[in-house]
Every structure is written in C-alpha cells, then in structure tokens.
Motif scaffolding. Structure first.
Motif, PDB file in Angstrom:
ATOM      1  N   ALA A  42       0.821  -1.213   0.000  1.00 22.16           N
ATOM      2  CA  ALA A  42       0.000   0.000   0.000  1.00 22.16           C
ATOM      3  C   ALA A  42       0.852   1.258   0.000  1.00 22.16           C
ATOM      4  O   ALA A  42       1.946   1.289   0.550  1.00 22.16           O
ATOM      5  N   ARG A  43       0.307   2.293  -0.638  1.00 21.61           N
ATOM      6  CA  ARG A  43       0.865   3.647  -0.534  1.00 21.61           C
ATOM      7  C   ARG A  43       0.066   4.395   0.525  1.00 21.61           C
ATOM      8  O   ARG A  43      -1.166   4.369   0.501  1.00 21.61           O
ATOM      9  N   VAL A  44       0.744   5.048   1.457  1.00 26.22           N
ATOM     10  CA  VAL A  44       0.071   5.888   2.456  1.00 26.22           C
ATOM     11  C   VAL A  44       0.434   7.327   2.160  1.00 26.22           C
ATOM     12  O   VAL A  44       1.619   7.669   2.040  1.00 26.22           O
ATOM     13  N   LEU A  45      -0.587   8.163   1.998  1.00 26.16           N
ATOM     14  CA  LEU A  45      -0.353   9.577   1.722  1.00 26.16           C
ATOM     15  C   LEU A  45      -1.236  10.414   2.651  1.00 26.16           C
ATOM     16  O   LEU A  45      -2.456  10.283   2.634  1.00 26.16           O
ATOM     17  N   GLY A  46      -0.592  11.235   3.461  1.00 24.72           N
ATOM     18  CA  GLY A  46      -1.350  12.065   4.400  1.00 24.72           C
ATOM     19  C   GLY A  46      -0.955  13.518   4.272  1.00 24.72           C
ATOM     20  O   GLY A  46      -0.035  13.870   3.526  1.00 24.72           O
ATOM     21  N   ALA A  47      -1.684  14.369   4.994  1.00 25.84           N
ATOM     22  CA  ALA A  47      -1.378  15.798   4.938  1.00 25.84           C
ATOM     23  C   ALA A  47      -1.759  16.454   6.263  1.00 25.84           C
ATOM     24  O   ALA A  47      -2.709  16.027   6.932  1.00 25.84           O
TER      25      ALA A  47
END
Ligand code: BTN
Length: 251
Positions: A42-47
C-alpha cells in the motif's frame, strides 16, 4: 508527520510500499490517485491540512488543521469489483479495533462511521479508479470546543485517550489496517465478521433508513454477505447498500 515517527511491526512494514506526508493538499484521495499504484502493498499519503477534503455522499470533509489525522491508503486488490463491496465495514471494524487498543471507547455505525457515544469520531471514504482503491481516513484527535461542524462530533481525547499523539495513533491504525487489507484480499468478509460484531453500534437497534424519498423503518440485524445492512422491517428483511442510503438510529 515524519516517517521516523511511525512504529510499525514487521508484517505492517512489509505491506507499506510508500509513505508521503504533505504540509497541504486539496484532498489526499486525489493526490494518492495521481501517484503510481504500488505493484504490491500500500501507498500511504497524508497531509497536515486539506483544502478540499471530501466526505461520503458528495459532502465536504472539513477538519481544522492540527488536532486531526487525514490520510489515504491506496492499494490494488486482485479481486473483481463486486468482491470489494464489504471493504467499508471491514475497514471500519479494523480501525475501531485498533483505536480500542489505545483505550478509546469506539464503535462503528454502518457502513463505516467511527463513533463514540453516538457522536462522530472519524469517517472513511472508499473510492476506486481503475485498479487503484483509495481508502481515505479522517479522524478527530483533540479539537477545541465550539467548532462549526454540522453533526454531533467527538474526538479521541473525549473518547478516552488522554493525549492522542499523531504518530502513535497513525502507527496503531496502520498496524491494524495494512495486514488486514492483505487478509481481506485472501479471505474476504468472513475473516472479519466477528470483529464487526464487536464494534457494530446499530446491532439490534431501531433504525430509520433514508433511500431517496423513501423511508424504511426496522431493526438493524448486522451485516449481509455483501457488506450491506440487514434490517428487519414489518414487511420482512431488507438489505440496504452503502452509497444508496443513509441510516439514523430511530430511538
Ligand atoms: C465521511 O464522510 O465520513 C468520510 C470522510 C473521509 C475524510 C477523509 S480525510 C482523508 C481523505 N481525504 C479526503 O478528501 N477524504 C478522506
């Protein structure tokens, strides 16, 4: 959030293909879709801040910067699209279990609202584009009083976690979710039925289901095979599907 703040066990680290955390973004969902789908894991992308966060059913997701977590887990699944239908309740059950592990009083209102004392603690938005599935997660950690949020809300501090530290909370969520997604791909909803029954806050309660102009009243009876909500109505059992209806506790 720096990746060095994550504390991941080996099986979670093996499922994490890419980690990005941005200061500001429109929606973590769109930003994740704009990046390559990992060949595996999985790719995890947060902000830290979203300027155009999206909620379910076309609503905006408003979260003041600081005091919340907003991230997307993007993954491919070697499954036909209809087999992905139960993913919402599965993700809800797994995240609620992870938050309970931190000491929070959390349940899930079908299909996947994270709630505490019937107040919204967090939301999950699942979108698919081609082979990529984006699981967006917004969670209230510690918010000030008096925010202009148009529904009863709560946060992790009020739900019993004294000082919810973002790195620790994100680590717990990923340690629950990433191995669970791999298991869902192998075993389907059956592997998560027990977890769902532990966190299902609607089970046995009277509900009102709004489906466009129609209103159905009955008693919630747990999950159908396809992840729908079983409701015992006067005319018999009916299965409602996420995306088509919204559900209120009737009493
Ligand atoms: C809901 O309506 O309950 C779902 C809310 C989902 C919000 C999250 S925040 C991270 C991700 N990015 C978005 O734009 N939405 C989801």
């Amino acid at each position: 959030m720096d990746e060095s703040r994550l504390r991941l066990d080996a099986s979670t680290a093996a499922e994490l293909a890419a980690f990005d955390w941005l200061r500001e973004v429109g929606s973590t969902q769109d930003e994740a879709f704009a990046r390559p789908l990992p060949a595996r894991g999985a790719r995890v992308l947060g902000a830290d801040r979203q300027t155009g966060g999206r909620g379910r059913r076309g609503r905006a997701w408003l979260a003041p910067p600081g005091g919340t977590l907003a991230f997307t887990v993007m993954r491919g699944f070697d499954l036909p699209p209809r087999a992905l239908a139960p993913l919402g309740p599965v993700v809800g059950a797994v995240l609620a279990g992870a938050l309970r592990g931190l000491g929070a009083d959390v349940g899930v209102k079908w299909p996947n609202d994270l709630v505490s004392a019937d107040r919204k603690l967090g939301g999950i938005l699942i979108e698919a584009r081609g082979a990529a599935v984006a699981i967006g997660i917004g969670l209230n950690l510690d918010l000030p009083d008096g925010l202009p949020i148009d529904q009863p809300w709560t946060d992790l501090r009020r739900a019993g976690v004294a000082s919810p530290e973002p790195g620790a909370v994100l680590s717990a969520l990923l340690c629950g979710l990433l191995p669970a997604l791999a298991r869902f791909e192998r075993e389907g909803l059956g592997a998560f039925r027990e977890a769902w029954s532990q966190v299902d806050v609607l089970a046995g309660r009277p509900v009102r289901v709004l489906a466009g102009e129609a209103v159905h009243e009955g008693r919630a009876m747990g999950l159908a095979e396809d992840g729908g909500l079983r409701v015992q109505e006067a005319s018999g059992e009916r299965i409602h599907h996420a995306g088509e209806v919204s559900v209120r506790v009737a009493a």
